[in-house]
Scaffold this motif. Structure first.
Motif, PDB file in Angstrom:
ATOM      1  N   MET A 198      61.416  67.286  32.453  1.00 28.24           N
ATOM      2  CA  MET A 198      62.397  66.490  32.001  1.00 28.24           C
ATOM      3  C   MET A 198      61.887  65.107  31.279  1.00 28.24           C
ATOM      4  N   ASN A 199      60.640  64.887  31.349  1.00 28.22           N
ATOM      5  CA  ASN A 199      60.249  63.626  30.635  1.00 28.22           C
ATOM      6  C   ASN A 199      60.405  63.804  29.143  1.00 28.22           C
ATOM      7  N   SER A 200      60.491  64.636  28.642  1.00 28.16           N
ATOM      8  CA  SER A 200      60.709  64.881  26.969  1.00 28.16           C
ATOM      9  C   SER A 200      62.453  64.782  26.564  1.00 28.16           C
ATOM     10  N   PHE A 201      63.289  64.749  27.743  1.00 28.10           N
ATOM     11  CA  PHE A 201      64.481  64.711  27.266  1.00 28.10           C
ATOM     12  C   PHE A 201      65.132  63.116  27.397  1.00 28.10           C
ATOM     13  N   ARG A 202      65.698  62.741  26.026  1.00 27.51           N
ATOM     14  CA  ARG A 202      65.926  61.424  26.256  1.00 27.51           C
ATOM     15  C   ARG A 202      67.385  61.158  26.394  1.00 27.51           C
ATOM     16  N   LEU A 203      68.088  62.041  26.365  1.00 33.20           N
ATOM     17  CA  LEU A 203      69.565  62.113  26.299  1.00 33.20           C
ATOM     18  C   LEU A 203      70.030  63.247  27.477  1.00 33.20           C
ATOM     19  N   PHE A 204      71.280  63.022  28.183  1.00 30.51           N
ATOM     20  CA  PHE A 204      71.456  63.968  29.113  1.00 30.51           C
ATOM     21  C   PHE A 204      73.233  63.839  29.093  1.00 30.51           C
ATOM     22  N   ASP A 205      73.653  65.203  28.504  1.00 28.88           N
ATOM     23  CA  ASP A 205      75.201  65.462  28.526  1.00 28.88           C
ATOM     24  C   ASP A 205      75.307  66.138  30.021  1.00 28.88           C
ATOM     25  N   CYS A 221      69.597  71.432  21.048  1.00 31.01           N
ATOM     26  CA  CYS A 221      69.397  70.342  22.006  1.00 31.01           C
ATOM     27  C   CYS A 221      68.069  70.224  22.899  1.00 31.01           C
ATOM     28  N   GLN A 222      67.398  71.150  22.906  1.00 26.71           N
ATOM     29  CA  GLN A 222      65.832  71.377  23.436  1.00 26.71           C
ATOM     30  C   GLN A 222      65.129  70.794  22.133  1.00 26.71           C
ATOM     31  N   ARG A 223      65.393  70.815  20.991  1.00 21.36           N
ATOM     32  CA  ARG A 223      64.383  70.043  19.865  1.00 21.36           C
ATOM     33  C   ARG A 223      64.938  68.447  19.828  1.00 21.36           C
ATOM     34  N   GLN A 224      65.969  68.175  20.070  1.00 22.97           N
ATOM     35  CA  GLN A 224      66.471  66.808  19.970  1.00 22.97           C
ATOM     36  C   GLN A 224      66.195  66.006  21.209  1.00 22.97           C
ATOM     37  N   GLY A 225      65.792  66.712  22.211  1.00 24.82           N
ATOM     38  CA  GLY A 225      65.562  66.065  23.548  1.00 24.82           C
ATOM     39  C   GLY A 225      67.071  65.772  24.406  1.00 24.82           C
ATOM     40  N   VAL A 226      67.846  66.674  24.332  1.00 30.20           N
ATOM     41  CA  VAL A 226      69.213  66.507  24.970  1.00 30.20           C
ATOM     42  C   VAL A 226      69.361  67.616  26.106  1.00 30.20           C
ATOM     43  N   GLU A 249      63.652  74.065  31.312  1.00 25.79           N
ATOM     44  CA  GLU A 249      64.119  73.023  31.717  1.00 25.79           C
ATOM     45  C   GLU A 249      65.222  72.571  30.742  1.00 25.79           C
ATOM     46  N   GLY A 250      65.871  71.406  31.113  1.00 26.88           N
ATOM     47  CA  GLY A 250      66.942  70.988  30.176  1.00 26.88           C
ATOM     48  C   GLY A 250      68.374  71.538  30.100  1.00 26.88           C
TER      49      GLY A 250
END
Length: 274
Positions: free
Chosen positions: A1-8, A29-34, A58-59
């Motif tokens: 989860m460290n690579s995800f900068r936003l969480f919808d 979403c995976q590419r953009q870290g969502v 993940e994600g």
């Protein structure tokens, strides 16, 4: 989860609106870290949420539940065991819902019976979340012309269940008052803010809520394909647009968008036990 900068924390990429391009949307979403939680509204969409979530390491996560507007139109009554089986079958299930109380779309002539079914299904799903250590995603919608009562009813049910313990939870797509938001956070719930906060009209009260509720109690949502933010009004919403919700909350609180993004990501992780 460290690579995800936003969480919808609430999206419906598992719905028919994404039938043709769900893979492209989730891959982006995976590419953009969502990160995103796909939320079910009945058995079929709940199973679809799990199916899509299991394609990603993940994600992407799933919530399973029966939406209050569907309690009367199912081929069989709500059965806890159907949803319990999905929880047991997949570690991707992080929440129960969306469930709750909806005064907006009651079937004509069956309002009393439908509301009783909603209460029963909501209470059953609340207990299911509690018993399995999952989050609870609560849908609440007021009647368009009658005095507000749905939030009060949800609060009443939560308080009645409180002695036995409440699950972690979020009041999805919150549109109530600051006082109601504070009542929910006092019970340990998060408040979910959608793209409605970006609307040019009808967002004043929600902006007050976003300003008043501590950042540690907020999560961000798109509710895609619905409720696209102002700059995409009239188009299909999608999880990547949660960035617009983050930016508007940041303006309401007078902090940077990066602060809101980081905190709401952490809040979603705590909510869903990730």
């Amino acid at each position: 989860m460290n690579s995800f900068r936003l969480f919808d924390s609430h999206a419906h990429v598992n719905f028919a609106a994404f039938e043709k391009d769900w893979r492209a949307v989730l891959d982006d979403c995976q590419r953009q870290g969502v990160a995103v939680t796909l939320v079910g509204s009945q058995l079929l969409t709940s199973r679809r949420a799990i199916e899509l979530a299991e394609l990603y390491s993940e994600g992407v996560y799933a919530a399973v539940g029966l939406h209050p507007v569907h309690v009367s139109d199912q081929p069989q009554p709500f059965r806890v065991e159907d949803y319990a089986a999905m929880i047991s079958a997949s570690p991707k299930v992080v929440a129960i819902g969306e469930t709750g109380i909806d005064h907006f779309r009651l079937p004509l002539g069956r309002e009393t019976q439908d509301l009783e079914l909603q209460r029963e299904a909501f209470t059953s799903q609340l207990r299911l979340a509690r018993d399995h250590g999952k989050a609870l995603i609560v849908h609440t919608r007021e009647h368009p012309t009658k005095p507000p009562a749905a939030y009060a009813e949800v609060l009443g049910i939560l308080r009645r269940e409180q002695p036995a313990g409440l699950p972690r939870g979020v009041i999805h797509c919150f549109l109530g008052t600051v006082e109601e938001a504070e009542a929910f956070t006092a019970l340990g719930f998060f408040v979910g803010i959608t793209g409605i906060i970006t609307f040019e009209k009808k967002s004043e009260q929600l902006r007050r809520v976003a300003a008043a509720v501590p950042l540690e109690r907020l999560v961000v949502e798109t509710d895609s394909p619905y409720l696209a933010p102002q700059s995409y009004r009239g188009k299909r919403n999608q999880p990547q647009y949660v960035a617009h919700v983050v930016e508007e909350i940041a303006r309401c609180k007078g902090v940077s968008a990066s602060v809101v993004a980081e905190c709401t990501c952490e809040n979603a992780r705590r909510l869903f036990g990730i």
